[in-house]
Design a protein around this motif. Structure first.
Motif, PDB file in Angstrom:
ATOM      1  N   SER A 116       1.983   8.657 -14.412  1.00 13.88           N
ATOM      2  CA  SER A 116       1.657   9.161 -15.853  1.00 13.88           C
ATOM      3  C   SER A 116       0.036   8.738 -15.910  1.00 13.88           C
ATOM      4  O   SER A 116      -0.492   8.009 -14.913  1.00 13.88           O
ATOM      5  CB  SER A 116       2.400   8.011 -16.780  1.00 13.88           C
ATOM      6  OG  SER A 116       1.878   6.703 -16.730  1.00 13.88           O
ATOM      7  N   ASP A 117      -0.727   8.971 -17.128  1.00 14.91           N
ATOM      8  CA  ASP A 117      -2.115   8.771 -17.148  1.00 14.91           C
ATOM      9  C   ASP A 117      -2.379   7.465 -17.256  1.00 14.91           C
ATOM     10  O   ASP A 117      -3.378   6.817 -16.770  1.00 14.91           O
ATOM     11  CB  ASP A 117      -2.410   9.685 -18.536  1.00 14.91           C
ATOM     12  CG  ASP A 117      -2.557  10.994 -18.261  1.00 14.91           C
ATOM     13  OD1 ASP A 117      -2.499  11.381 -17.285  1.00 14.91           O
ATOM     14  OD2 ASP A 117      -2.542  11.728 -19.385  1.00 14.91           O
ATOM     15  N   ILE A 118      -1.233   6.627 -18.004  1.00 19.10           N
ATOM     16  CA  ILE A 118      -1.565   5.107 -18.170  1.00 19.10           C
ATOM     17  C   ILE A 118      -1.448   4.712 -16.797  1.00 19.10           C
ATOM     18  O   ILE A 118      -2.336   3.622 -16.500  1.00 19.10           O
ATOM     19  CB  ILE A 118      -0.582   4.697 -19.166  1.00 19.10           C
ATOM     20  CG1 ILE A 118      -0.627   5.198 -20.493  1.00 19.10           C
ATOM     21  CG2 ILE A 118      -0.424   3.178 -19.374  1.00 19.10           C
ATOM     22  CD1 ILE A 118       0.399   5.003 -21.490  1.00 19.10           C
ATOM     23  N   THR A 119      -0.627   4.790 -15.866  1.00 19.91           N
ATOM     24  CA  THR A 119      -0.685   4.256 -14.695  1.00 19.91           C
ATOM     25  C   THR A 119      -1.718   4.487 -13.832  1.00 19.91           C
ATOM     26  O   THR A 119      -2.353   3.661 -13.098  1.00 19.91           O
ATOM     27  CB  THR A 119       0.585   4.815 -13.930  1.00 19.91           C
ATOM     28  OG1 THR A 119       1.898   4.444 -14.777  1.00 19.91           O
ATOM     29  CG2 THR A 119       0.796   3.945 -12.491  1.00 19.91           C
ATOM     30  N   ILE A 160      -4.680   2.262 -15.252  1.00 18.13           N
ATOM     31  CA  ILE A 160      -4.483   0.786 -14.851  1.00 18.13           C
ATOM     32  C   ILE A 160      -4.883   0.723 -13.473  1.00 18.13           C
ATOM     33  O   ILE A 160      -5.392  -0.362 -13.073  1.00 18.13           O
ATOM     34  CB  ILE A 160      -3.042   0.437 -14.996  1.00 18.13           C
ATOM     35  CG1 ILE A 160      -2.860   0.294 -16.592  1.00 18.13           C
ATOM     36  CG2 ILE A 160      -2.799  -1.052 -14.433  1.00 18.13           C
ATOM     37  CD1 ILE A 160      -1.273   0.052 -16.948  1.00 18.13           C
ATOM     38  N   ASP A 161      -4.358   1.635 -12.609  1.00 15.33           N
ATOM     39  CA  ASP A 161      -4.497   1.407 -11.082  1.00 15.33           C
ATOM     40  C   ASP A 161      -6.139   1.630 -11.013  1.00 15.33           C
ATOM     41  O   ASP A 161      -6.633   1.074 -10.173  1.00 15.33           O
ATOM     42  CB  ASP A 161      -4.018   2.653 -10.400  1.00 15.33           C
ATOM     43  CG  ASP A 161      -2.516   2.439 -10.105  1.00 15.33           C
ATOM     44  OD1 ASP A 161      -2.161   1.332 -10.255  1.00 15.33           O
ATOM     45  OD2 ASP A 161      -2.042   3.504  -9.832  1.00 15.33           O
ATOM     46  N   GLU A 162      -6.890   2.695 -11.658  1.00 13.94           N
ATOM     47  CA  GLU A 162      -8.143   2.520 -11.457  1.00 13.94           C
ATOM     48  C   GLU A 162      -9.141   1.316 -12.028  1.00 13.94           C
ATOM     49  O   GLU A 162     -10.036   1.039 -11.327  1.00 13.94           O
ATOM     50  CB  GLU A 162      -8.826   3.854 -12.498  1.00 13.94           C
ATOM     51  CG  GLU A 162     -10.438   4.427 -12.203  1.00 13.94           C
ATOM     52  CD  GLU A 162     -10.567   5.539 -12.927  1.00 13.94           C
ATOM     53  OE1 GLU A 162     -11.678   5.225 -13.730  1.00 13.94           O
ATOM     54  OE2 GLU A 162      -9.716   6.240 -13.080  1.00 13.94           O
ATOM     55  N   LEU A 163      -8.425   0.893 -13.174  1.00 11.74           N
ATOM     56  CA  LEU A 163      -8.875  -0.470 -13.614  1.00 11.74           C
ATOM     57  C   LEU A 163      -8.919  -1.746 -12.546  1.00 11.74           C
ATOM     58  O   LEU A 163      -9.876  -2.337 -12.421  1.00 11.74           O
ATOM     59  CB  LEU A 163      -8.260  -1.049 -14.890  1.00 11.74           C
ATOM     60  CG  LEU A 163      -8.667  -0.342 -16.314  1.00 11.74           C
ATOM     61  CD1 LEU A 163      -7.845  -0.991 -17.184  1.00 11.74           C
ATOM     62  CD2 LEU A 163     -10.144  -0.934 -16.515  1.00 11.74           C
ATOM     63  N   LEU A 212      -9.168  -8.718 -12.062  1.00 13.65           N
ATOM     64  CA  LEU A 212      -8.495  -8.589 -13.458  1.00 13.65           C
ATOM     65  C   LEU A 212      -7.018  -9.106 -13.597  1.00 13.65           C
ATOM     66  O   LEU A 212      -6.836  -9.635 -14.332  1.00 13.65           O
ATOM     67  CB  LEU A 212      -8.275  -6.974 -13.597  1.00 13.65           C
ATOM     68  CG  LEU A 212      -7.664  -6.492 -15.107  1.00 13.65           C
ATOM     69  CD1 LEU A 212      -8.774  -6.840 -16.122  1.00 13.65           C
ATOM     70  CD2 LEU A 212      -7.451  -4.972 -15.013  1.00 13.65           C
ATOM     71  N   GLU A 213      -6.297  -8.936 -12.663  1.00 11.76           N
ATOM     72  CA  GLU A 213      -5.082  -9.343 -13.058  1.00 11.76           C
ATOM     73  C   GLU A 213      -5.144 -11.035 -12.849  1.00 11.76           C
ATOM     74  O   GLU A 213      -4.408 -11.595 -13.488  1.00 11.76           O
ATOM     75  CB  GLU A 213      -4.135  -8.942 -11.710  1.00 11.76           C
ATOM     76  CG  GLU A 213      -2.341  -9.206 -11.870  1.00 11.76           C
ATOM     77  CD  GLU A 213      -1.673  -8.277 -10.919  1.00 11.76           C
ATOM     78  OE1 GLU A 213      -0.639  -8.772 -11.085  1.00 11.76           O
ATOM     79  OE2 GLU A 213      -2.230  -7.613 -10.346  1.00 11.76           O
ATOM     80  N   GLN A 214      -5.853 -11.514 -12.030  1.00 14.61           N
ATOM     81  CA  GLN A 214      -5.838 -12.983 -11.998  1.00 14.61           C
ATOM     82  C   GLN A 214      -6.568 -13.741 -13.380  1.00 14.61           C
ATOM     83  O   GLN A 214      -6.032 -14.518 -13.965  1.00 14.61           O
ATOM     84  CB  GLN A 214      -6.897 -13.333 -10.778  1.00 14.61           C
ATOM     85  CG  GLN A 214      -7.150 -15.025 -10.837  1.00 14.61           C
ATOM     86  CD  GLN A 214      -8.113 -15.508  -9.810  1.00 14.61           C
ATOM     87  OE1 GLN A 214      -8.649 -14.553  -9.129  1.00 14.61           O
ATOM     88  NE2 GLN A 214      -8.454 -16.698  -9.822  1.00 14.61           N
TER      89      GLN A 214
END
Length: 69
Positions: A12-15, A18-21, A28-30
Motif C-alpha cells: 500500500s501507499d502507506i506501507t 513508512i518504509d521510506e521514512l 525513528l523507531e527507537q
C-alpha cells in the motif's frame, strides 16, 4: 487464476511511505519507543488506583435532571 511466484508483492501507499521514512531516519523507531515509554508505560500505583475507585460517584439514571424539581 494462476499465481506467479515471480510477481512483486503488492504494498500500500502507506506501507511504502513508512518504509521510506524508516530508510531516511534509522533512529525513528527507537525514538518512537522512547516517546511511548515517557507517555504511556508507567508502573501502576495500586493504592492510588484504589483511592480513585473509592472517590467515584455513581451516575444517576437521568444525568441532566436537576435534583429537587
Amino acid at each position: 487464476m494462476e499465481f506467479d511466484l515471480h510477481q512483486k508483492p503488492i504494498t500500500s501507499d502507506i506501507t511504502e511511505f513508512i518504509d521510506e521514512l524508516r530508510k531516511k531516519d534509522p533512529t525513528l523507531e527507537q525514538r518512537q519507543q522512547e516517546g511511548r515509554l515517557r507517555l504511556w508505560d508507567h508502573p501502576i500505583d495500586h493504592q492510588e488506583e484504589a483511592e480513585f475507585d473509592k472517590a467515584n460517584v455513581p451516575q444517576t439514571a437521568y444525568v441532566y435532571q436537576v435534583k429537587g424539581e
